[in-house]
Design a protein around this motif. Structure first.
Motif, PDB file in Angstrom:
ATOM      1  N   LEU A  33      -9.832  -5.510  -7.386  1.00 35.93           N
ATOM      2  CA  LEU A  33      -9.019  -6.198  -6.689  1.00 35.93           C
ATOM      3  C   LEU A  33      -8.998  -7.597  -6.629  1.00 35.93           C
ATOM      4  O   LEU A  33      -8.189  -8.480  -6.873  1.00 35.93           O
ATOM      5  N   ASN A  34     -10.100  -8.129  -6.742  1.00 33.73           N
ATOM      6  CA  ASN A  34     -10.461  -9.652  -6.840  1.00 33.73           C
ATOM      7  C   ASN A  34      -9.982 -10.012  -8.507  1.00 33.73           C
ATOM      8  O   ASN A  34      -9.221 -11.169  -8.339  1.00 33.73           O
ATOM      9  N   GLN A  35     -10.238  -9.414  -9.333  1.00 30.58           N
ATOM     10  CA  GLN A  35      -9.879  -9.347 -10.697  1.00 30.58           C
ATOM     11  C   GLN A  35      -8.454  -9.636 -10.662  1.00 30.58           C
ATOM     12  O   GLN A  35      -7.925 -10.404 -11.806  1.00 30.58           O
ATOM     13  N   GLY A  85       0.614  -1.304   0.148  1.00 33.13           N
ATOM     14  CA  GLY A  85       0.121   0.009   0.316  1.00 33.13           C
ATOM     15  C   GLY A  85       0.848   1.270   0.031  1.00 33.13           C
ATOM     16  O   GLY A  85       2.159   1.113  -0.035  1.00 33.13           O
ATOM     17  N   HIS A  86       0.293   2.514   0.036  1.00 30.36           N
ATOM     18  CA  HIS A  86      -1.276   2.534   0.015  1.00 30.36           C
ATOM     19  C   HIS A  86      -1.727   2.718  -1.248  1.00 30.36           C
ATOM     20  O   HIS A  86      -1.199   3.314  -2.048  1.00 30.36           O
ATOM     21  N   LEU A  87      -3.061   2.002  -1.616  1.00 29.94           N
ATOM     22  CA  LEU A  87      -3.389   2.133  -3.072  1.00 29.94           C
ATOM     23  C   LEU A  87      -3.997   3.320  -3.387  1.00 29.94           C
ATOM     24  O   LEU A  87      -3.871   3.808  -4.500  1.00 29.94           O
ATOM     25  N   PHE A  88      -4.989   3.858  -2.648  1.00 30.86           N
ATOM     26  CA  PHE A  88      -5.880   4.885  -2.823  1.00 30.86           C
ATOM     27  C   PHE A  88      -5.670   6.015  -1.829  1.00 30.86           C
ATOM     28  O   PHE A  88      -5.175   5.798  -0.728  1.00 30.86           O
ATOM     29  N   GLU A  89      -6.372   7.097  -1.952  1.00 31.51           N
ATOM     30  CA  GLU A  89      -6.233   8.372  -1.195  1.00 31.51           C
ATOM     31  C   GLU A  89      -6.937   7.875   0.107  1.00 31.51           C
ATOM     32  O   GLU A  89      -7.813   7.312   0.241  1.00 31.51           O
ATOM     33  N   THR A  90      -6.191   8.444   1.370  1.00 33.53           N
ATOM     34  CA  THR A  90      -6.729   7.712   2.598  1.00 33.53           C
ATOM     35  C   THR A  90      -6.385   9.106   3.714  1.00 33.53           C
ATOM     36  O   THR A  90      -5.252   9.474   3.535  1.00 33.53           O
ATOM     37  N   SER A  91      -7.273   8.997   4.728  1.00 28.43           N
ATOM     38  CA  SER A  91      -7.030  10.201   5.660  1.00 28.43           C
ATOM     39  C   SER A  91      -5.749   9.783   6.767  1.00 28.43           C
ATOM     40  O   SER A  91      -5.303  10.511   7.322  1.00 28.43           O
ATOM     41  N   SER A  92      -5.412   8.436   6.444  1.00 20.39           N
ATOM     42  CA  SER A  92      -4.046   8.088   7.356  1.00 20.39           C
ATOM     43  C   SER A  92      -2.739   8.388   6.712  1.00 20.39           C
ATOM     44  O   SER A  92      -1.783   8.249   7.319  1.00 20.39           O
ATOM     45  N   LYS A  93      -3.007   8.916   5.534  1.00 24.59           N
ATOM     46  CA  LYS A  93      -1.806   9.105   4.599  1.00 24.59           C
ATOM     47  C   LYS A  93      -1.895  10.212   3.898  1.00 24.59           C
ATOM     48  O   LYS A  93      -1.517  10.661   2.697  1.00 24.59           O
ATOM     49  N   VAL A  94      -2.333  11.469   4.664  1.00 26.68           N
ATOM     50  CA  VAL A  94      -2.530  12.666   3.972  1.00 26.68           C
ATOM     51  C   VAL A  94      -0.995  13.379   3.512  1.00 26.68           C
ATOM     52  O   VAL A  94      -0.155  13.280   3.996  1.00 26.68           O
ATOM     53  N   GLY A  95      -1.313  13.856   1.944  1.00 27.72           N
ATOM     54  CA  GLY A  95       0.044  14.370   1.469  1.00 27.72           C
ATOM     55  C   GLY A  95       0.855  13.472   0.706  1.00 27.72           C
ATOM     56  O   GLY A  95       1.545  13.734  -0.020  1.00 27.72           O
ATOM     57  N   LEU A  96       0.478  12.196   0.963  1.00 27.77           N
ATOM     58  CA  LEU A  96       1.337  11.018   0.300  1.00 27.77           C
ATOM     59  C   LEU A  96       0.405  10.656  -0.987  1.00 27.77           C
ATOM     60  O   LEU A  96      -0.626  10.021  -0.677  1.00 27.77           O
ATOM     61  N   PRO A  97       0.938  10.508  -2.085  1.00 28.50           N
ATOM     62  CA  PRO A  97       0.302  10.119  -3.333  1.00 28.50           C
ATOM     63  C   PRO A  97       0.010   8.620  -3.348  1.00 28.50           C
ATOM     64  O   PRO A  97       0.906   7.839  -2.807  1.00 28.50           O
ATOM     65  N   PRO A  98      -1.236   8.203  -3.641  1.00 31.25           N
ATOM     66  CA  PRO A  98      -1.493   6.696  -3.586  1.00 31.25           C
ATOM     67  C   PRO A  98      -0.760   6.021  -4.757  1.00 31.25           C
ATOM     68  O   PRO A  98      -0.299   6.807  -5.722  1.00 31.25           O
ATOM     69  N   ARG A  99      -0.512   4.701  -4.479  1.00 32.93           N
ATOM     70  CA  ARG A  99       0.298   4.056  -5.374  1.00 32.93           C
ATOM     71  C   ARG A  99      -0.479   3.419  -6.630  1.00 32.93           C
ATOM     72  O   ARG A  99      -0.037   2.707  -7.450  1.00 32.93           O
ATOM     73  N   GLY A 100      -1.867   3.389  -6.400  1.00 35.51           N
ATOM     74  CA  GLY A 100      -2.689   2.542  -7.388  1.00 35.51           C
ATOM     75  C   GLY A 100      -2.622   1.238  -7.372  1.00 35.51           C
ATOM     76  O   GLY A 100      -1.864   0.383  -6.616  1.00 35.51           O
ATOM     77  N   THR A 101      -2.962   0.580  -8.559  1.00 37.97           N
ATOM     78  CA  THR A 101      -3.043  -1.044  -8.732  1.00 37.97           C
ATOM     79  C   THR A 101      -2.042  -1.595  -9.295  1.00 37.97           C
ATOM     80  O   THR A 101      -1.634  -2.845  -9.371  1.00 37.97           O
ATOM     81  N   ASN A 102      -1.333  -0.884 -10.384  1.00 32.57           N
ATOM     82  CA  ASN A 102      -0.499  -1.343 -11.423  1.00 32.57           C
ATOM     83  C   ASN A 102       0.674  -2.316 -10.909  1.00 32.57           C
ATOM     84  O   ASN A 102       0.635  -3.510 -11.191  1.00 32.57           O
ATOM     85  N   GLU A 103       1.404  -1.577  -9.942  1.00 30.27           N
ATOM     86  CA  GLU A 103       2.428  -2.286  -9.359  1.00 30.27           C
ATOM     87  C   GLU A 103       2.043  -3.477  -8.397  1.00 30.27           C
ATOM     88  O   GLU A 103       2.782  -4.543  -8.280  1.00 30.27           O
ATOM     89  N   LEU A 104       0.938  -3.540  -7.660  1.00 27.04           N
ATOM     90  CA  LEU A 104       0.358  -4.439  -6.971  1.00 27.04           C
ATOM     91  C   LEU A 104       0.105  -5.453  -7.718  1.00 27.04           C
ATOM     92  O   LEU A 104       0.492  -6.476  -7.332  1.00 27.04           O
ATOM     93  N   PHE A 105      -0.608  -5.347  -8.908  1.00 23.37           N
ATOM     94  CA  PHE A 105      -0.791  -6.432  -9.685  1.00 23.37           C
ATOM     95  C   PHE A 105       0.300  -7.169 -10.240  1.00 23.37           C
ATOM     96  O   PHE A 105       0.268  -8.459 -10.658  1.00 23.37           O
ATOM     97  N   GLN A 106       1.405  -6.558 -10.578  1.00 19.58           N
ATOM     98  CA  GLN A 106       2.697  -7.079 -11.134  1.00 19.58           C
ATOM     99  C   GLN A 106       3.284  -7.964  -9.762  1.00 19.58           C
ATOM    100  O   GLN A 106       3.845  -8.804 -10.033  1.00 19.58           O
ATOM    101  N   ILE A 107       3.005  -7.401  -8.668  1.00 20.60           N
ATOM    102  CA  ILE A 107       3.585  -8.291  -7.493  1.00 20.60           C
ATOM    103  C   ILE A 107       2.873  -9.580  -7.328  1.00 20.60           C
ATOM    104  O   ILE A 107       3.451 -10.650  -7.260  1.00 20.60           O
ATOM    105  N   VAL A 108       1.381  -9.504  -7.474  1.00 22.46           N
ATOM    106  CA  VAL A 108       0.772 -10.664  -7.379  1.00 22.46           C
ATOM    107  C   VAL A 108       1.001 -11.768  -8.705  1.00 22.46           C
ATOM    108  O   VAL A 108       1.212 -13.090  -8.208  1.00 22.46           O
ATOM    109  N   GLU A 109       1.276 -11.138  -9.787  1.00 19.50           N
ATOM    110  CA  GLU A 109       1.657 -12.059 -10.888  1.00 19.50           C
ATOM    111  C   GLU A 109       3.165 -12.610 -10.763  1.00 19.50           C
ATOM    112  O   GLU A 109       3.457 -13.938 -11.274  1.00 19.50           O
TER     113      GLU A 109
END
Length: 201
Positions: free
Chosen positions: A165-167, A121-145
């Protein structure tokens, strides 16, 4: 997909105990991420949860392997820093370890060191990571593969994100603010369980 609740270190003991007991039927695991509490407080919380009927196999201790060992909990979520995973696995062979990562490189290193699962993480914007850009899913899916261990996602995940995310083959999601920052954690958790049921059915 598994649904993991991650405590936010903002509740006092009795409120946290009651909240975890209320959401337990709707989650697959709970990471006790209570950084400000002493070891003795975490140990007391774990023992009270188990005495009250919380399924101990759902408990994951954040960072404190000694606390997990003392209480008989066999899962620990490690932050991206700290004691080397290879040493911990030798010292505590009965415990399974996950590692929190923020990049493909960190995930690959964690896997090579023997991590049993990875939390990205973190994938999407969240109040616990204010000011830090979210990473999105591309790299996540690369790790999964690329890696043959369960990969979990965290950070701003809402129920409507579960189909995507399930897909992508993600093993599960970890949720903090949307559950423990909610006025009704039980209702919030149910929304994830219901969305997951629709996604995987």
């Amino acid at each position: 997909m598994k649904i993991i609740a991650v405590t936010d270190d903002k509740m006092e003991h009795s409120q946290l105990l009651d909240t975890l007991l209320a959401i337990e039927p709707f989650i697959d695991a709970a990471i006790l991420r209570e950084k400000s509490k002493m070891d003795s407080e975490i140990i007391a919380l774990i023992r009270q949860l188990i005495e009250a009927g919380f399924d101990s196999t759902k408990l994951i201790v954040h960072g404190r392997t000694n606390v997990a060992s003392i209480t008989g909990i066999n899962k620990v979520q490690l932050p991206g820093y700290g004691e080397p995973l290879t040493l911990l696995k030798k010292k505590f062979p009965a415990i399974s370890f996950g590692r929190s990562v923020h990049s493909y490189g960190e995930a690959e290193t964690a896997y090579k060191e023997g991590a049993d699962w990875i939390l990205y993480g973190h994938l999407f914007e969240t109040s616990s990571k204010v000011g830090l850009p979210p990473r999105g899913t591309n790299e996540l899916f690369q790790i999964v593969e690329s890696l043959p261990i369960p990969i979990y996602a965290i950070g701003g995940i809402q129920p409507h994100h579960l189909p995507q995310l399930n897909q992508g083959g993600v093993a599960g999601i970890a949720v903090m603010s949307s559950i423990f920052g909610s006025d009704n954690p039980e209702v919030a958790t149910t929304a994830y369980k219901d969305a997951n049921h629709v996604t995987t059915s």
